[in-house]
Design an enzyme around this catalytic site. Structure first.
Site, short mmCIF file in Angstrom:
data_model
loop_
_atom_site.label_atom_id
_atom_site.label_comp_id
_atom_site.label_asym_id
_atom_site.label_seq_id
_atom_site.Cartn_x
_atom_site.Cartn_y
_atom_site.Cartn_z
N ASP A 1 0.86 -1.18 0.00
CA ASP A 1 0.00 0.00 0.00
C ASP A 1 0.90 1.23 0.00
O ASP A 1 1.69 1.44 0.92
CB ASP A 1 -0.88 -0.04 1.25
CG ASP A 1 -1.80 1.14 1.31
OD1 ASP A 1 -2.52 1.35 0.33
OD2 ASP A 1 -1.77 1.86 2.31
N THR B 1 -3.16 4.86 -3.89
CA THR B 1 -2.10 5.66 -3.27
C THR B 1 -0.76 5.44 -3.95
O THR B 1 0.09 6.32 -3.94
CB THR B 1 -1.98 5.31 -1.79
OG1 THR B 1 -1.92 3.90 -1.66
CG2 THR B 1 -3.16 5.81 -1.03
N THR B 2 -0.57 4.27 -4.53
CA THR B 2 0.69 4.03 -5.23
C THR B 2 0.67 4.76 -6.57
O THR B 2 1.63 5.44 -6.93
CB THR B 2 0.88 2.52 -5.49
OG1 THR B 2 0.60 1.83 -4.29
CG2 THR B 2 2.28 2.22 -5.92
N ASP C 1 -8.82 -0.48 1.96
CA ASP C 1 -8.84 0.01 0.59
C ASP C 1 -10.13 -0.40 -0.11
O ASP C 1 -10.76 0.42 -0.77
CB ASP C 1 -7.65 -0.54 -0.20
CG ASP C 1 -6.38 0.22 0.12
OD1 ASP C 1 -6.42 1.03 1.06
OD2 ASP C 1 -5.37 0.01 -0.56
#
Lengths: 534, 547
Positions: free
Chosen positions: B69, B102-103, B412
């Protein structure tokens, strides 16, 4: 021989730095120009930002002249004056802080060759003063009043002023969006003098467009005890009770209920028992609301903050149309909207990074100040360097009518004013000389129709700033010229700096010294020294 | 920082501790900033996508975290550089707002900066680049809206939601049982969602984990799981149709807080004292019994509670009495859990005995204690609640790290489900949306006169880097794959063609059922652009030199 043996007269303490005369004056001027160079690149819509990183590890990214000057931590005594004028511009008009530093630096730079050639500073000062007086008169003459327009028209005019300010900031891409928001907020609080009635809340996450204006008050969900989640989260036309006490005891809770309030806010904690009590009776409560927010709620809802729960009468309760708890990003916000007095507004800012929101807040602050200013003295001038070029032309023209040295000085003052459009071009990567010559030619047209022409930041040419709605309140320019001239004159009038050798570490030592002396008379000397060492 | 000198060669100090500060200006500052941001993005690049790798992070006190994450990696990396910190915040704000992607957002920002550096080398003014990026981001966001699909779902038709959550989970370590986890998270979100207001309060979903068992044992409980057991081992372990009294007051007689001193010098005195003491003790037991008994009796008979949940403790005496009265009790339950229990069972939290009424009791169909494995760990399940607005996801897994990572993955996918309830538009994943945007931006670039055109084109190139990274991580030939997919998109005029990461055999993401939320994707592009603009605008970095 006799002359050599003459004992030296020691007037000041040893180690005192006594620079004086012309050399000192030039040194001061140099220092000021160095400082002005620091903020030079932040001017205008294509201006860059500065990242300032202090020892504590906190970082600020800013484009606001006053903020940068403050964070630079300047110690040079003459250069400090520039920091002060940036600050004063900030508190007086809120915007134009870079302009004022730049102008002061440029006035000094222009003065430098004359000083080197031996002109008496007082001559320069006198001419600068005259020039600034003339310049301000000219601005007043050129400024256009927006008085007497309808509210709708005025709103769009104000929005343009705000947009001009915002265009140089990080949030410039969304300037129309924010300009409208700022104007709405300022109009909402009306003639109210208290600026803290506009709250700016920052919520990380989301993008700029997710920012919104609340016609009322919004604040973050406060710390809550078990039972809070069971309270209702939405009310229509609730009565609001504002308190400044801790709600713990049983008797107090009952009074709060008797009064019929549906929302109870307190500056101090509301205990777990009370929270559950309220939950049981379908009342919303929030404890530890910050003073500022509570004041705003009081002003917005028309309630009065109570310090006791005995005898609560209906008059002290506030009300609003809708109260709701909403999710904003990762936080939950309590939002009061549709307040009767409408004297408050809250802007909830969204943005990617912390520094980003911080900078957005500073930019909005500038814009809010500008709009407020423009509302009060409702005259605007053309931006984009147009007004500066026009004053410069006017001063040059005026200089020709003067006999004597003063002609030169006023001419150089006029030249110094051109720094604004020049810097605008340089920051945008245009050929400054080329653009400036075009502007000079336009402004020199005898018909006077070229007066509103300024730098066109989009194409690299010149354009009618007034028609393109690049406007700024004239008071910004007036104040900037005034403050910059004052500062330049002040620095020019200094010819000696006397620096106390200890002044640098004075504070630390003074504190330690005072402690040692205070503690120990003759009797406690040993102890006193021990204390000091520690 | 270099000292400034005046005409006479005397240096003057302008800033405080000037010689200890370093300063970077102009192009150097931008270059340095970009150089600082790039490695951060590069670290995350390999974590992107279903075949992305995990990172193992060890904290100073030896805790090990394994995750892919983006937000968590950056958070735990503890970066020092200011610009790198901006990227950390970037991924954090994506996490706050969207919860997923988020990546991707950091990889995107890194790619934009890399492209910007090339443009800077060509002498383009940084602000013009930033403006170009902004224009391009607007084009991309509009285009996304254009290619987005709306789909309908309802409490009965949750399949689309599950599919989208599966896309999110497929990149995580838990992808082995993504189907069941996706179903669990969708059901959990739907249970707490307020479909009319389109509001989902994720606080109502409790994610609890316990080491042991296997991932497949993870379950969704319409109710609450509390890591507590009954206060007395002989109390019933299973209560049906429980009526629960939720108390926040202690269940014991008040203790006097005074000190006493007695002097004893004769035998008589001692005997009197002993008698006194005994009498006092008898009284106290009586009183105490009466006190606790009364309340227990009151609870049991008058109000009809069959279970007591107490925020505080009660002494053994009371425990014993409760046991005798056949009234099971749970003690030391935390405030948050208490609140969730109250919400789930529809009960009220009662701060005082006197206020207890039958209406304030919560109701649950089944309360049972469940023990795990061979350990003595027991947990209390409160199920079939009157109001199923609070649910628990109970995760099982081989080790603690696995459970932590599963928790993050579930978070997530919960966020994704929530976003879909807020806005039910989706775009297709697998890099297809990025490729489609890239094509749109590229085409639009030619319409812009001026230097911005270059920046817009660079933006399109940066968009390509996401599918490129996907292909790279999946072990495909990145350039070959990308160009093949690109040409396919144009040829078939089909914006759903993406990278076939899982080797399914088709590039059409519609067939692969790889979905992402529209707002998540838009947010990624906008946030990345915003931060890149901020970094590009800095031309002066003043910092203490030891950094």
């Amino acid at each position: 021989m006799a002359a050599m043996l003459q004992p030296q007269i020691i007037l000041l303490k040893e180690g005192t730095d006594t620079s004086q005369g012309k050399a000192q004056l030039l040194s001061n001027i140099n220092a000021c120009t160095v400082v002005a160079d620091c903020v030079r690149t932040t001017l205008g819509p294509r201006g860059m930002d500065k990242l300032i990183h202090d020892e504590k590890g906190s970082t600020t990214i800013s484009n606001d002249g006053a903020t940068i000057m403050k964070l630079l931590d300047i110690v040079h005594p003459a250069a400090k004056i520039l920091v002060d004028i940036a600050k004063s511009q900030d508190s007086e008009v809120g915007d134009g802080t870079t302009t004022v530093v730049l102008l002061a630096g440029e006035f000094l730079r222009e003065a430098k060759p004359y000083i080197e050639e031996g002109v008496h500073p007082q001559n320069l000062i006198r001419s600068y003063r005259t020039a600034s007086y003339l310049a301000i008169e000219k601005i007043k003459e050129l400024a256009v009043s927006i008085e007497g327009k309808s509210l709708e028209e005025k709103k769009s005019l104000l929005a343009r002023c705000a947009a001009t300010t915002l265009s140089s900031k990080l949030i410039g891409g969304e300037k129309e969006f924010f300009a409208e928001m700022v104007v709405d907020a300022v109009i909402a609080i009306g003639d109210e003098d208290r600026l803290n009635m506009i709250g700016i809340k920052k919520v990380q996450g989301g993008n700029m467009r997710d920012s919104f204006l609340v016609n009322g008050v919004a604040f973050k969900k406060t710390f809550s005890y078990a039972g809070f989640e069971q309270q209702p989260k939405k009310f229509v036309n609730p009565k609001i009770l504002l308190l400044n006490i801790e709600l713990e005891l049983k008797s107090e809770k009952e009074n709060a209920e008797i009064s019929g309030a549906k929302v109870v806010l307190s500056r101090l904690a509301i205990g777990d028992l009370a929270t559950q009590y309220f939950a049981d009776r379908d009342i919303f409560c929030a404890g530890r609301v910050t003073e500022e927010d509570l004041q705003r709620v009081a002003a917005a809802t028309g309630g009065t903050v109570q310090t006791s729960v005995n005898n609560i009468i209906d008059e002290v309760l506030g009300s609003c149309e809708i109260f709701e708890e909403k999710q904003v990003g990762n936080e939950r916000y309590n939002i009061f909207s549709g307040c009767p007095s409408g004297r408050t507004a809250t802007i909830v800012l969204r943005g990617g990074a912390d520094q980003f929101i911080e900078e957005a807040e500073r930019s909005l602050h500038d814009a809010i100040m500008i709009v407020r200013r423009a509302m009060k003295n409702s005259t605007v001038a053309a931006g984009g360097g147009a007004i500066d070029m026009e004053i410069s032309r006017y001063l040059r023209q005026h200089a020709r009518t003067i006999a004597g040295k003063s002609q030169l000085f006023i001419n150089s003052y006029a030249k110094a004013l051109e720094v604004i459009p020049r810097q605008l071009c340089e920051n945008a990567g245009f050929d400054a000389t080329d653009v400036l010559n075009k502007l000079r030619q336009k402004h020199a047209l005898p018909s006077g129709e070229g007066a509103p022409y300024g730098v066109d930041i989009n194409t690299g040419g010149i354009a009618d700033s007034f028609a393109n709605f690049v406007w700024e309140p004239s008071v910004v320019k007036i104040n900037a010229i005034n403050a910059a001239t004052e500062a330049a004159c002040l620095i020019l009038s200094v010819d000696e700096t006397v620096k106390n050798p200890k002044s640098e570490s004075a504070q630390g030592e003074a504190a330690a010294g005072a402690m040692g002396r205070g503690r120990g008379g003759a009797a406690f000397r040993g102890r006193g020294r021990g204390m000091r060492r520690r | 920082m270099a000292l400034a000198f005046d005409e006479f060669g005397r240096p003057f100090l302008i800033l405080k501790e000037q010689d200890q500060k370093t300063r970077l200006r102009g192009l150097d500052a931008q270059k340095a900033n970009i150089a600082a941001a790039r490695p951060v993005a590069r670290i995350l690049r390999t974590s992107l996508g279903p075949k992305g790798m995990d990172k193992m992070l060890q904290s100073p006190d030896g805790d090990v975290t394994i995750t892919n994450d983006g937000a968590t990696i950056l958070e735990l990396m503890d970066v020092d550089n200011q610009i790198a910190k901006l990227l950390v915040e970037l991924s954090r704000s994506q996490d706050y707002e969207i919860g997923d992607g988020t990546t991707g957002v950091v990889v995107m920002a890194g790619a934009l900066l890399e492209e910007a550096e090339k443009l800077l080398d060509r002498g383009i003014h940084p602000i013009r680049i930033a403006e170009g990026y902004e224009m391009a981001s607007r084009i991309a966001v509009e285009h996304l809206e254009h290619i987005a699909h709306k789909f309908d779902f309802g409490p009965t038709n949750i399949e689309p939601l599950v599919q989208t959550c599966m896309t999110t989970l497929s990149s995580k370590i838990v992808n082995r049982c993504k189907r069941s986890l996706a179903e669990i998270s969708v059901k959990a979100v739907l249970a707490v969602a307020d479909l009319e207001r389109k509001d989902v309060n994720l606080d109502l979903i409790k994610v609890e984990g316990k080491v042991g068992g296997k991932l497949e044992d993870t379950e969704l409980i319409y109710g609450i799981v509390v890591d507590k057991d009954m206060s007395h081992p002989q109390m019933p372990k299973r209560i049906e149709d429980a009526k629960i009294a939720i108390l926040t007051c202690p269940f014991e007689p008040p203790k006097p807080k005074t000190k006493h001193k007695v002097d004893i010098d004769t035998v008589e005195k001692f005997q009197t004292l002993r008698q006194q003491e005994q009498k006092y003790f008898d009284d106290m037991v009586q009183k105490c019994k009466a006190g606790s008994l009364d309340s227990i009796y009151f609870l049991h008979i008058d109000v009809g509670a069959t279970l007591v949940i107490c925020q505080w403790g009660f002494d053994d005496e009371a425990n014993h009495l409760l046991m005798h009265r056949n009234l099971p009790a749970v003690r030391w339950v935390g405030g948050v859990e208490l609140e969730l229990i109250a919400i789930a069972t529809g009960g009220r939290i009662v701060p005082r005995f006197q206020e207890l009424t039958p209406e304030k009791l919560g109701k649950a169909g089944l309360v049972r204690e469940k023990s795990f494995g061979t350990t003595k760990d027991r947990m209390l399940y409160i199920e079939h609640c009157a109001n199923s607005r609070a649910v628990t996801i109970f995760i099982r897994g081989g080790n603690k790290m696995m459970i932590e990572e599963t928790k993050r993955s579930i978070h997530d996918s919960l966020c994704v489900a929530r976003n879909l309830i807020r806005n039910n538009s989706i775009v297709y994943g697998g890099g297809s949306a990025e490729i489609s945007c890239s094509l749109a931006v590229e085409a639009a670039a030619d319409k812009y006169p001026g230097v911005e055109q270059y920046a817009i084109r660079a933006f399109a190139d940066a968009l390509d880097s996401l599918p490129m990274a996907l292909a790279e991580n999946s072990g495909l030939q990145p350039i070959e794959t990308l160009s093949a997919v690109k040409s396919q998109q144009i040829k078939e005029n089909n914006p759903c063609c993406g990278i076939d990461c899982n080797d399914v055999g088709t590039n059409d993401m519609r067939e692969q059922n790889v979905f992402e939320t529209l707002i998540g994707k838009q947010q990624q592009i906008l946030l990345a652009t915003q931060v890149v603009k901020m970094i590009l605008k800095i031309d002066d970095v003043i910092s203490p030199s030891d950094y």
